[in-house]
Design an enzyme around this catalytic site. Structure first.
Site, PDB file in Angstrom:
ATOM      1  N   LYS A  34       0.823  -1.210   0.000  1.00  0.00           N
ATOM      2  CA  LYS A  34       0.000   0.000   0.000  1.00  0.00           C
ATOM      3  C   LYS A  34       0.860   1.265   0.000  1.00  0.00           C
ATOM      4  O   LYS A  34       0.569   2.232   0.680  1.00  0.00           O
ATOM      5  CB  LYS A  34      -0.938  -0.011   1.214  1.00  0.00           C
ATOM      6  CG  LYS A  34      -1.895  -1.189   1.196  1.00  0.00           C
ATOM      7  CD  LYS A  34      -2.868  -1.131   2.326  1.00  0.00           C
ATOM      8  CE  LYS A  34      -3.779  -2.325   2.359  1.00  0.00           C
ATOM      9  NZ  LYS A  34      -4.555  -2.575   1.185  1.00  0.00           N
ATOM     10  N   CYS A  35       1.911   1.238  -0.778  1.00  0.00           N
ATOM     11  CA  CYS A  35       2.889   2.321  -0.819  1.00  0.00           C
ATOM     12  C   CYS A  35       2.850   2.983  -2.198  1.00  0.00           C
ATOM     13  O   CYS A  35       2.482   2.349  -3.193  1.00  0.00           O
ATOM     14  CB  CYS A  35       4.274   1.723  -0.548  1.00  0.00           C
ATOM     15  SG  CYS A  35       5.648   2.871  -0.666  1.00  0.00           S
ATOM     16  N   GLY A  36       3.244   4.222  -2.251  1.00  0.00           N
ATOM     17  CA  GLY A  36       3.359   4.898  -3.536  1.00  0.00           C
ATOM     18  C   GLY A  36       4.353   4.226  -4.468  1.00  0.00           C
ATOM     19  O   GLY A  36       4.268   4.376  -5.689  1.00  0.00           O
TER      20      GLY A  36
END
Length: 166
Positions: A34-36
């Site tokens: 769930k990271c950029g």
């Protein structure tokens, strides 16, 4: 302790050591769903597919220490990676890359200088460490370095044997 002697648990629960990758160059990456930077899974898989026959292993190490961006179980993580990015490279069990519970692999890897003013600590998800076939850390690339970055690719190429000529 040498890197190849460090205990490692894979995503499926297999107990092994980092030595299972002896003889291969390894790109170790702390990953999060769930990271950029999660989109880098595509590039990491592309690197793995391009270079695996020449001896490169990409090892994803899920970590939930940066803004809680890897909250799932090991099974959830594996399914997410496979379904969304076609990941076929090995994944370790979720681990800490910082602090008092830091995995011994990351305690060793993070001693390699990052070449910036941010110190030895892993700064964020998708930081990359390049390890030689002999188990020596030879490169470190911060999260913003994409898998197709020319400097990263050149470092990988330098560790691998030349492709077979037909």
């Amino acid at each position: 302790m040498r890197l190849h002697e460090i205990a490692l648990t894979l995503n499926d629960g297999t107990e092994t050591t980092f030595g299972r990758f002896a003889g291969s160059a390894v790109l170790v990456v702390n990953v999060a769903s769930k990271c950029g930077y999660t989109r880098q899974y595509d590039g990491l898989e592309a690197l793995y597919r391009e270079y695996r026959d020449r001896g490169l292993v990409v090892l994803g190490v899920p970590c939930n220490q940066f803004a809680g961006q890897e909250p799932g179980t090991d099974a959830d993580i594996e399914e997410f990676c496979r379904l969304n990015f076609g990941v076929s490279f090995p994944l370790a069990a979720k681990a800490s890359v910082l602090g008092k519970n830091q995995h011994p692999l990351y305690a060793a890897l993070s001693r390699f200088p990052a070449g910036d003013d941010r110190g030895e600590k892993v700064a964020w998800n998708f930081e990359k460490f390049l390890v030689s076939a002999e188990g020596e850390t030879v490169g470190r690339f911060r999260s913003s370095v994409e898998p197709d970055d020319p400097e990263l690719r050149a470092a990988i190429e330098a560790l691998l044997p030349e492709p077979a000529r037909l």
